[in-house]
Design a protein around this motif. Structure first.
Motif, PDB file in Angstrom:
ATOM      1  N   CYS A 243      33.999 -10.611 -15.848  1.00 21.98           N
ATOM      2  CA  CYS A 243      32.544 -10.587 -15.617  1.00 21.98           C
ATOM      3  C   CYS A 243      32.050  -9.183 -15.315  1.00 21.98           C
ATOM      4  N   HIS A 244      32.849  -8.415 -14.571  1.00 22.22           N
ATOM      5  CA  HIS A 244      32.344  -7.162 -14.026  1.00 22.22           C
ATOM      6  C   HIS A 244      32.582  -5.951 -14.911  1.00 22.22           C
ATOM      7  N   SER A 245      33.371  -6.108 -15.982  1.00 25.95           N
ATOM      8  CA  SER A 245      33.488  -5.089 -17.016  1.00 25.95           C
ATOM      9  C   SER A 245      33.833  -3.716 -16.472  1.00 25.95           C
ATOM     10  N   GLY A 246      34.747  -3.654 -15.516  1.00 27.82           N
ATOM     11  CA  GLY A 246      35.149  -2.356 -14.984  1.00 27.82           C
ATOM     12  C   GLY A 246      34.207  -1.784 -13.956  1.00 27.82           C
ATOM     13  N   LYS A 247      33.188  -2.542 -13.580  1.00 32.19           N
ATOM     14  CA  LYS A 247      32.216  -2.056 -12.604  1.00 32.19           C
ATOM     15  C   LYS A 247      32.879  -1.840 -11.253  1.00 32.19           C
ATOM     16  N   ILE A 248      32.380  -0.868 -10.523  1.00 38.77           N
ATOM     17  CA  ILE A 248      32.903  -0.616  -9.190  1.00 38.77           C
ATOM     18  C   ILE A 248      32.598  -1.812  -8.312  1.00 38.77           C
ATOM     19  N   ILE A 249      33.623  -2.410  -7.741  1.00 38.06           N
ATOM     20  CA  ILE A 249      33.451  -3.577  -6.882  1.00 38.06           C
ATOM     21  C   ILE A 249      33.815  -3.149  -5.471  1.00 38.06           C
ATOM     22  N   GLY A 250      32.849  -2.645  -4.765  1.00 43.12           N
ATOM     23  CA  GLY A 250      33.124  -2.207  -3.406  1.00 43.12           C
ATOM     24  C   GLY A 250      32.700  -0.781  -3.208  1.00 43.12           C
ATOM     25  N   ARG A 657      25.307 -11.530 -40.125  1.00 44.27           N
ATOM     26  CA  ARG A 657      26.192 -10.583 -39.466  1.00 44.27           C
ATOM     27  C   ARG A 657      26.702 -11.174 -38.149  1.00 44.27           C
ATOM     28  N   VAL A 658      27.974 -10.982 -37.864  1.00 40.87           N
ATOM     29  CA  VAL A 658      28.572 -11.460 -36.621  1.00 40.87           C
ATOM     30  C   VAL A 658      28.774 -10.259 -35.715  1.00 40.87           C
ATOM     31  N   ILE A 659      28.045 -10.210 -34.628  1.00 41.21           N
ATOM     32  CA  ILE A 659      28.077  -9.035 -33.758  1.00 41.21           C
ATOM     33  C   ILE A 659      28.517  -9.377 -32.326  1.00 41.21           C
ATOM     34  N   VAL A 660      28.659 -10.661 -32.033  1.00 39.94           N
ATOM     35  CA  VAL A 660      29.150 -11.086 -30.718  1.00 39.94           C
ATOM     36  C   VAL A 660      30.216 -12.152 -30.940  1.00 39.94           C
ATOM     37  N   SER A 661      30.874 -12.535 -29.858  1.00 39.13           N
ATOM     38  CA  SER A 661      31.872 -13.601 -29.959  1.00 39.13           C
ATOM     39  C   SER A 661      31.736 -14.519 -28.767  1.00 39.13           C
ATOM     40  N   ALA A 662      32.053 -15.780 -28.994  1.00 41.18           N
ATOM     41  CA  ALA A 662      32.008 -16.752 -27.906  1.00 41.18           C
ATOM     42  C   ALA A 662      33.006 -16.377 -26.822  1.00 41.18           C
ATOM     43  N   ALA A 663      34.145 -15.809 -27.209  1.00 41.22           N
ATOM     44  CA  ALA A 663      35.156 -15.442 -26.217  1.00 41.22           C
ATOM     45  C   ALA A 663      34.618 -14.414 -25.242  1.00 41.22           C
ATOM     46  N   LYS A 664      33.824 -13.473 -25.738  1.00 38.06           N
ATOM     47  CA  LYS A 664      33.249 -12.461 -24.853  1.00 38.06           C
ATOM     48  C   LYS A 664      32.245 -13.092 -23.888  1.00 38.06           C
ATOM     49  N   ASN A 756      27.590  -0.946 -21.100  1.00 38.66           N
ATOM     50  CA  ASN A 756      28.801  -1.240 -21.855  1.00 38.66           C
ATOM     51  C   ASN A 756      28.498  -2.369 -22.839  1.00 38.66           C
ATOM     52  N   CYS A 757      27.936  -2.021 -23.980  1.00 40.10           N
ATOM     53  CA  CYS A 757      27.488  -3.011 -24.956  1.00 40.10           C
ATOM     54  C   CYS A 757      28.636  -3.890 -25.454  1.00 40.10           C
ATOM     55  N   GLU A 758      29.841  -3.337 -25.473  1.00 39.99           N
ATOM     56  CA  GLU A 758      30.968  -4.093 -26.013  1.00 39.99           C
ATOM     57  C   GLU A 758      31.503  -5.131 -25.050  1.00 39.99           C
ATOM     58  N   GLN A 759      30.877  -5.278 -23.868  1.00 39.54           N
ATOM     59  CA  GLN A 759      31.251  -6.425 -23.053  1.00 39.54           C
ATOM     60  C   GLN A 759      30.790  -7.705 -23.748  1.00 39.54           C
ATOM     61  N   CYS A 760      29.718  -7.619 -24.538  1.00 39.56           N
ATOM     62  CA  CYS A 760      29.210  -8.764 -25.300  1.00 39.56           C
ATOM     63  C   CYS A 760      29.435  -8.596 -26.801  1.00 39.56           C
ATOM     64  N   HIS A 761      29.211  -7.373 -27.290  1.00 41.10           N
ATOM     65  CA  HIS A 761      29.242  -7.126 -28.732  1.00 41.10           C
ATOM     66  C   HIS A 761      30.642  -6.783 -29.237  1.00 41.10           C
ATOM     67  N   THR A 765      29.610  -2.881 -33.847  1.00 44.63           N
ATOM     68  CA  THR A 765      28.455  -3.648 -34.330  1.00 44.63           C
ATOM     69  C   THR A 765      27.131  -3.161 -33.764  1.00 44.63           C
ATOM     70  N   VAL A 766      27.181  -2.406 -32.677  1.00 41.69           N
ATOM     71  CA  VAL A 766      25.936  -1.938 -32.075  1.00 41.69           C
ATOM     72  C   VAL A 766      25.329  -0.817 -32.905  1.00 41.69           C
ATOM     73  N   ASN A 767      26.187   0.076 -33.426  1.00 40.67           N
ATOM     74  CA  ASN A 767      25.684   1.196 -34.240  1.00 40.67           C
ATOM     75  C   ASN A 767      26.001   1.024 -35.723  1.00 40.67           C
ATOM     76  N   PHE A 768      26.349  -0.215 -36.113  1.00 39.01           N
ATOM     77  CA  PHE A 768      26.631  -0.551 -37.509  1.00 39.01           C
ATOM     78  C   PHE A 768      27.831   0.204 -38.076  1.00 39.01           C
ATOM     79  N   ALA A 769      28.724   0.675 -37.198  1.00 43.42           N
ATOM     80  CA  ALA A 769      29.889   1.422 -37.678  1.00 43.42           C
ATOM     81  C   ALA A 769      30.780   0.568 -38.558  1.00 43.42           C
ATOM     82  N   ASN A 770      30.781  -0.743 -38.329  1.00 43.54           N
ATOM     83  CA  ASN A 770      31.650  -1.606 -39.123  1.00 43.54           C
ATOM     84  C   ASN A 770      31.110  -1.840 -40.523  1.00 43.54           C
TER      85      ASN A 770
END
Length: 805
Positions: A243-250, A657-664, A756-761, A765-770
């Motif tokens: 959930c926290h995607s590397g965020k500082i916890i504390g 286009r598929v830019i997100v995943s259910a797993a994320k 951190n867009c890739e926590q969801c994407h 896919t955010v900058n169309f690099a794929n």
């Protein structure tokens, strides 16, 4: 005493922790030998501000050695992300404390009749070099002597002599709130498991910028040199990252729960008084909340973290860690609501999944039972939640239970009172029949109380997920599959699908001669059911090949199974032997599929009244989605299968286009849509949201509000997750969520790192690099100019809906 309690983000709120410092000067040693061949020494004092901010220092636990003679001496090695040795970290501030390093040290103490607990040695401070001492809740150690060997290795000698800790504590003078007994037994015992933690953090020496990703490392050891056999290793940092995607916890530098537990001990109650329950307002509390009503520390890690994640589901109200919830001077205070949602106001938290999913955070299994995948978050003691039940950990979530008297309010009591529109606390079932006061935790896991099996059973939900592989007793499990989507000669979508119940293919669907209702049992024992949709894209806004859906046809399964005059479509089994059409009278009764393959086929519309999609439509995609309902022990349960989509097999047809995943999504939500619940938990794959939530969205379905493009997938998903950052509140559909009609989503606090867009994407896919950096052609999300045209499902060219705002 002034507490130094700093807020930090966790889930949908700010978590506060305790920290303090004090001590004397220390000096840096002379430069040592150069690094090994092939390594480049990096002097942190020479880095640019940007390089310091981006620095990712690392301490290999294998490089750490601890010698506890008197006082402790620690040796360790620091490198950057590329393995280059880092030097220059031994600088000190004018007060003699290290700028960029601090240490903690605790021992693991066995408890009779309960789980083991961490006890910090660092509970005293001295401002005169150790002549006089004062008591404190657990502290950082950074006043000792540091030697920078000049090759990435360092030696730190503690200022505090932990062998003298018990003697110093015994010599303290008690006051009304500062009782040395609250500091616990800090006597040195080299045969116990100890944990050292090292943190690299803070502002660059001589600079003004701070490290964005501080280093946290811990090492468990026995000072007598014996093997570590007694452990308390509950949670991996990677579990938090879901959930926290590397965020500082504390604070601004704590990232690892293994570090947090060395300070968040029961000793954090030192200096504070018990919280009092407000007379006549049971279960309300007064503020602030540093200690519980029974004198235990509110900031002990298991209690603090469990209550934070339990949030709004807690029985008691008025939780106010640090006392800032009602503090107008504290940043973030909302005068209109008379509360500060940036403070540690536990009752305002909304976790994005069920707090009953204990294995989301701690799990001792080798694999995830749901799909057999390797459990990367496994810890040695990850199954303590079910194997070692105790009053503190369990009582943190089940906070309405009074273990002293045996009285109390269960979570079921709270739910019953809310359903009956009566004050919470009206119903009081207590701890259970015959359960009175508990002197300790020794009986909690006994054979006639909370066994591991019944703990698991009671924490199951009605949806089988990665972290909740089993469902509540008696509740069925449903899955969907789509074998194919095609268009027939009349351009009617034809969808071949399958429904599985409790692992077996459903081979019979019941039909109805009258218009179906929600109680119509298409499958024996279940009511409601899924719908079949086919979405597509056609010319709009002068865009010939839009990258967004703008057309959709479909029907509920119940309508498809109804005879009479409806025009929803025709239904066959996979072999074609049985047919039901919407404008014909049923003659064959139930529809039975070909048992060999277990698939049914539906054709949209009928021969007489076809429901066709326009010729040349793009991105033609079929979907089966929707819930069943089942009555279990007199209670109606929603069964929320994961929806299924398949791109139609048509020459040249490609999916959206598929830019997100259910797993994320599910790394934080466990199963999207179930909690917080929306669409009854049925819409649980983000790749399908765009089939309905298009830029042409114009109302809320009830025709009561006109909101246009905010209902489009990219707008509303970003708007909700980033709601707390917006200068203009995001209000779309807030009246249908957990808020009242005049509120908005601003109270949503995204638990991860928003940038951190890739926590969801998906990557690229955010900058169309794929796609090689190519652009796409989305539909406009502003009002049409009047010259654009849309081609709806009827195939008739009409003016686009206006406005699309």
């Amino acid at each position: 005493m002034k507490s130094i309690l700093n807020r930090f983000g966790l889930l949908a709120l700010m978590i506060f922790a305790l920290a303090g410092c004090g001590g004397t000067d220390g000096t840096a040693g002379a430069p040592g030998a150069p690094g090994a061949p092939g390594e480049s020494l990096v002097n942190v004092t020479n880095l640019t501000a940007a390089e310091w901010t981006a620095l990712k220092p690392t301490i290999d636990p294998a490089s750490i050695s601890v010698t506890i003679a008197s006082p402790p001496v620690v040796n360790f090695r620091v490198t950057d992300v590329n393995g280059n040795p880092l030097v220059g970290l031994g600088t000190k501030a004018s007060n003699g404390r290290l700028n960029n390093l601090f240490f903690t040290l605790a021992k693991l103490v066995p408890v009779t009749g309960g789980p083991s607990k961490w006890v910090s040695y660092l509970v005293t401070s001295s401002s005169d070099g150790g002549v006089t001492w004062t008591g404190n809740f657990p502290q950082q150690e950074r006043e000792g002597t540091i030697v920078d060997n000049g090759n990435g290795t360092y030696q730190y000698t503690f200022f505090r002599d932990i062998k003298q800790a018990a003697t110093i504590v015994a010599g303290l003078t008690d006051t009304t709130t500062k009782l040395k007994a609250d500091l616990g037994d800090v006597s040195y015992n080299p045969a116990l498991t100890h944990r050292l933690a090292i943190v690299i953090k803070g502002t660059q020496p001589g600079g003004t910028t701070a490290i964005e990703l501080p280093a946290n490392v811990t090492k468990d050891f026995r000072p007598d040199g014996g093997a570590v056999t007694t452990t308390r290793d509950i949670v991996q940092r990677s579990s938090c990252d879901g959930c926290h995607s590397g965020k500082i916890i504390g604070h601004s530098d704590r990232r690892d729960p293994k570090l947090c537990v060395t300070c968040h001990t029961d000793q954090t109650k030192y200096g504070f008084v018990n919280v009092i329950e407000t007379t006549g307002l049971d279960p309300a509390l007064t503020t602030p909340y540093y200690r519980t009503t029974t004198g235990e520390a509110a900031f002990t890690y298991p209690r603090m973290i469990h209550q934070t994640h339990m949030g709004e589901e807690l029985v008691k109200t008025g939780y106010n860690l640090n006392g800032h919830c009602n503090d107008p001077a504290y940043p973030g205070y909302d005068s209109a609501k008379a509360i500060n949602t940036n403070a540690q106001c536990l009752n305002t938290v909304a976790i994005p999944q069920s707090p009953a999913n204990c294995t989301k955070c701690h799990d001792g299994s080798d694999t995830k039972a749901f799909d057999g995948s390797v459990n990367v978050n496994k810890t040695i003691d990850g199954d303590n939640w079910k194997l070692v039940p105790n009053r503190m950990a369990c009582g943190a979530c089940h906070d309405g239970i009074d273990f002293v008297t045996g009285d109390g309010i269960t979570l079921a009591d709270k739910a019953a009172d809310i359903a009956a529109l009566q004050p919470v606390g009206t119903t009081r079932s207590g701890h259970g029949p015959g359960v009175g006061p508990l002197a300790d935790d020794s009986t909690c896991g006994s054979s006639n109380c909370h066994t591991s099996d019944n703990i698991v059973l009671m924490h199951r939900s009605t949806v089988s997920t990665l972290n909740n592989p089993g469902v509540k007793a008696g509740v069925s499990t449903i899955t969907y599959d789509i074998k194919s989507v095609i268009l027939n000669a009349s351009n009617q979508p034809v969808v071949t699908f399958q429904i599985n119940k409790d692992g077996a293919t459903v081979t019979t669907l019941h039909t109805s001669a009258t218009n179906p209702t929600a109680s119509f049992p298409a499958i024996t024992g279940l009511t409601r059911g899924p719908s079949i949709y086919v979405a597509f894209a056609v010319l709009q806004d002068n865009i010939a090949n839009p990258a967004d859906f703008n057309g959709r046809v479909g029907s509920s399964l119940n309508n498809l199974l109804t005879s009479g005059t409806n025009n929803w479509g025709s239904f066959t089994d996979a072999s074609g032997a049985s047919t039901i059409t919407g404008d014909l009278t049923l003659s064959g009764g139930d529809i039975t599929t070909n048992v060999a393959n277990g698939y049914f086929t539906v054709t949209m519309g009928t021969v007489a009244k076809p429901i066709a999609i326009p010729a040349g439509a793009k991105m033609v995609t079929g979907m089966i989605v929707g819930r069943f309902e089942q009555v279990v022990n007199g209670v109606t349960v929603k069964i929320k299968p994961v929806l299924k989509t398949v791109v139609a097999t048509i020459a040249g047809n490609k999916g959206r286009r598929v830019i997100v995943s259910a797993a994320k999504c599910n790394s934080c939500h466990d199963q999207l849509g179930t909690q917080p619940e929306f669409h009854n938990g049925e819409r649980n794959d983000p790749t399908a949201c765009a089939m309905c939530h298009t830029p042409n969205q114009i109302n809320d379905g009830a025709q009561t509000k006109n909101y246009g493009w905010p209902g489009a997938t990219n707008t509303f998903i970003h708007g909700i997750h980033a709601a707390s950052k917006r200068s203009v509140p995001f209000t779309w559909a807030a009246w249908e969520a957990i808020f009242t009609v005049d509120e908005n989503f601003s109270k949503i606090k995204y638990p991860g790192v928003l940038k951190n867009c890739e926590q969801c994407h998906l990557p690229g896919t955010v900058n169309f690099a794929n796609t090689g950096g190519s652009t796409i052609t989305p539909l406009y999300t502003t009002a049409s100019a009047g010259t654009s045209t849309c081609v709806p499902a009827t195939g008739v060219t009409v003016a686009c809906p206006s406005p699309n705002t």
